[in-house]
Design a protein around this motif. Structure first.
Motif: not given
Length: 379
Positions: A96, A45, A122, A118-119, A88-90, A113
């Protein structure tokens, strides 16, 4: 002669001042161009969040893929920290997500977020797998930011879920509040996104402004002198402690209910369904660990007012309390105030069972059908 001596003295002074300042000028450049991006941070973050360039479209740097061993926000780099590997991926807009498709759109805070998640853990990704629909995480962001973002006018979602952690609900902005700022951010963000060079310049300038070594050193000094930003009861860490479960007046509750009704009405005008998802504070669910053991009454009282206004919502508090108090299921990390992956699964299940969401699953996406029809005709 005297003037020459004065000039030489002034030049020597300037050279000394320059040499004195040189390390402070060069070090931020070393941080950006030499050291790893997360060298001084304890979470992704802080590593990729936009610090000063708040003209970018999103809250994070765009098109990032990063893995890191993180610690909770309440006690980082202390003996209480619990380490956890996260990914993370954005997307291209700095949110995100792995892509930008949005049958369902989640507006919310750092819980949406996915701080310390972890991705794949979410809410957006868990809900997407359960629904079989494209779910987009628009967080941290507000309803006004959504209404001012032109890409959502071009391809609107079928459903918007507005979420907020309990302690931030009283501060939710009414429709139109700070709307001009959101419109300006939409314009500048589109401009920066239109050029790789501008995006690189914005990200680089923002990274320079973060001064990672300075803030890391300051935090270490504060901890060394006993300064802390957390509240510890029974080996659990909280943000607000007993204050979180305070009583709210009827006027406060009516104002908040009016704000949420305004969200519903603004989306109704655009043919978009609305659901409110309040996330209980850690203090709400773990109230028995607090010195006064006072139960929170804010959410039940607020939801009663939403019932009278016909505003749809999903109530997590009963399920969370039952899991924690009867089955001792942990729903928040010990060193963090955000929900954990178990709580996200519970929220996703309750959302999936909501009548509006179930109806959405049963109703074909008209936009997708139209696109498929056009492709068929072209063939």
């Amino acid at each position: 002669m005297t003037k020459d001596i004065q000039d030489k003295g002034a030049k020597r002074l300037l050279r000394k001042l320059f040499l004195l300042a040189l390390p402070f000028i060069l070090w931020p450049l070393v941080e950006v161009f030499v050291l790893p991006m997360n060298y001084f941070t304890f979470r992704i973050w802080e590593t990729i969040s936009v610090n000063s360039m708040r003209v970018m479209s999103g809250p994070f740097y765009p098109n990032v893929h990063m893995q890191m061993e993180e610690e909770g926000e309440l006690a980082p780099r202390t003996p209480y920290a619990q380490k956890r590997q996260v990914e993370w991926y954005t997307d291209a807009y700095g949110y995100r997500n792995r892509d930008t498709k949005n049958d369902v759109l989640l507006i919310g805070d750092s819980n949406i977020t996915g701080a310390k998640l972890s991705q794949e853990e979410t809410l957006a990704e868990v809900l997407e797998r359960k629904l079989g629909l494209d779910v987009y995480s628009f967080a941290p962001a507000t309803m006004n930011r959504f209404l001012a973002t032109d890409r959502f006018q071009e391809t609107p979602p079928q459903l918007v879920i507005v979420s907020s952690i309990e302690r931030r609900i009283p501060d939710l902005p009414a429709v139109g509040q700070n709307g001009i700022n959101s419109k300006v951010r939409n314009f500048t963000g589109n401009l920066i996104n239109s050029s790789r060079a501008l995006t690189w310049l914005a990200v680089t300038a923002d990274r320079i402004s973060k001064l990672g070594l300075y803030h890391r050193t300051l935090a270490d000094i504060n901890r060394a002198f006993g300064n802390r930003e957390y509240i510890n009861y029974n080996n659990e860490f909280f943000i607000e402690g007993e204050y979180a479960n305070r009583e709210f007046s009827e006027n406060d509750l009516n104002h908040i209910a009016d704000v949420l009704t305004g969200y519903r009405d603004a989306l109704d005008e655009r043919g978009i369904r609305f659901i409110f998802l309040p996330i209980p504070n850690k203090e709400n669910i773990y109230y028995q660990l607090l010195p006064n053991q006072k139960k929170a009454t804010f959410l039940p009282r607020l939801l009663q007012k939403l019932d009278k206004r016909g505003v749809e919502y999903v109530d997590l508090q009963p399920a969370f309390r039952k899991l924690y108090q009867q089955q001792k299921v942990q729903l928040y990390p010990t060193d963090d105030a955000h929900w954990n992956e178990v709580a996200v699964q519970v929220a996703a299940k309750l959302l999936t069972n909501h009548a509006t969401v179930a109806q959405l699953q049963a109703t074909p996406n008209q936009a997708k059908e139209k696109n498929m029809l056009v492709e068929y005709k072209e063939e």
